[in-house]
Design a protein around this motif. Structure first.
Motif, PDB file in Angstrom:
ATOM      1  N   TYR A  56       0.652  -1.176  -0.217  1.00 50.89           N
ATOM      2  CA  TYR A  56      -0.043   0.085  -0.122  1.00 50.89           C
ATOM      3  C   TYR A  56       0.782   1.214   0.005  1.00 50.89           C
ATOM      4  N   PRO A 248      -8.820  -3.207   3.309  1.00 52.10           N
ATOM      5  CA  PRO A 248      -8.481  -2.114   3.921  1.00 52.10           C
ATOM      6  C   PRO A 248      -9.547  -1.357   4.518  1.00 52.10           C
ATOM      7  N   ILE A 265      -5.632   1.886  -4.007  1.00 49.14           N
ATOM      8  CA  ILE A 265      -5.537   0.653  -3.076  1.00 49.14           C
ATOM      9  C   ILE A 265      -6.392  -0.390  -3.582  1.00 49.14           C
TER      10      ILE A 265
END
Length: 303
Positions: A56, A248, A265
């Motif tokens: 990330y 996430p 992401i």
């Protein structure tokens, strides 16, 4: 059920008041833009979380963000860390959010679990989640591939039907847990193994390699499972265990200030399937590579 709330300390509250008071004077546009492009990426304190959070971070940096890494946070602490603003985004698991963080009823459909935890996260207007990854770091049973082929075992139902031929390497408490063998028996029937011996978790794969046992409890993205000629993960065909897909968790304020984070992401997560996670974990845990290098190499391969 809401996550536990924390009271801002007097010093922190004073700092917030001071910042608010200063906000009306002078030209703060540059500082605001800089703050908006700065992201704190967190991780839990185990290999997979470290690697994924570093991926990330690489992706965000590659898209112009300044990244502060806040890694190695204990699993029991990190939900409060992001709620308090100590991190802006970190990789969680849908099953962990469902059962441990929000203590919601068991559900085994991945989409339903995701929708349930997304709603729970968003209830207070502080956090949300991005798309969940196909990779599932859940509980499972691993068996020697040679034994699976010999007896035609590919599912946990097959294991139960052939249990009297199988030597089981347990970790003790697994036998009695509601989410372990005791619970499995309620869904699949009793597992009358040829033998069941307790081994330390760190030794279980070596025990199988040494032909001291045939099957063992496993987490489905453990690096040792990269060797498919040696080990096979059995299908949980009755869906006894909930899914633990990577997801996430992100602060809504950070996402509102930088909406492109979601696209960045989500593009990473769509590639993180179970086999990929196994391979990344193997590079660190078995081959001894630094997790930062593993993450960087992987990101470069998919960008």
């Amino acid at each position: 059920m809401k996550m536990k709330k924390f009271i801002v300390s007097g010093f922190a509250a004073l700092a917030l008041v001071t910042l608010a008071a200063c906000g009306g004077s002078g030209n703060t546009t540059g500082n605001s833009e800089e703050a908006a492009k700065s992201i704190k990426v967190g991780s839990k304190d185990f290999t997979e979380s470290l690697v994924v959070s570093e991926i990330y971070a690489n992706a965000l940096e590659d898209n112009g963000y300044t990244v502060e890494r806040v890694q190695n946070i204990a699993s029991s602490v990190i939900p409060q860390s992001i709620e308090n603003g100590e991190v802006d985004i970190y990789p969680e698991y849908t099953g962990t959010a469902l059962l441990s963080i929000f203590e919601l009823p068991l559900e085994t459909n991945p989409d339903k679990v995701y929708e349930t935890v997304k709603k729970a996260y968003e209830e207070d207007g502080v956090l949300t989640v991005l798309d969940y990854a196909p990779g599932n770091d859940g509980q499972g049973i691993a068996i020697k591939t040679s034994v699976a082929q010999e007896y035609g075992i590919s599912t946990i139902s097959d294991l139960q039907a052939n249990a009297e031929k199988i030597r089981f390497a347990s970790q003790g408490e697994f036998d009695e847990r509601a989410d372990g063998l005791k619970g499995l028996a309620e869904s699949y029937g009793e597992f009358n193994f040829e033998s069941s011996t307790v081994y330390d978790n760190s030794l279980k794969y070596q025990v199988l390699k040494n032909d001291e046992a045939d099957a063992t409890p496993a987490y489905t993205t453990e690096g040792q499972l990269f060797d498919k000629e040696e080990f096979t993960v059995l299908e949980d065909d009755k869906q006894f265990w909930p899914p633990y897909n990577l997801v996430p968790v992100v602060r809504q304020a950070a996402l509102e200030a930088n909406p492109e984070i979601a696209e960045i992401i989500n593009a990473i997560d769509k590639n993180l399937d179970t086999d990929t996670l196994i391979e990344l974990n193997a590079k660190v845990d078995l081959e001894g590579e630094d997790y930062e290098k593993v993450a960087q190499d992987y990101y470069q391969s998919i960008k």
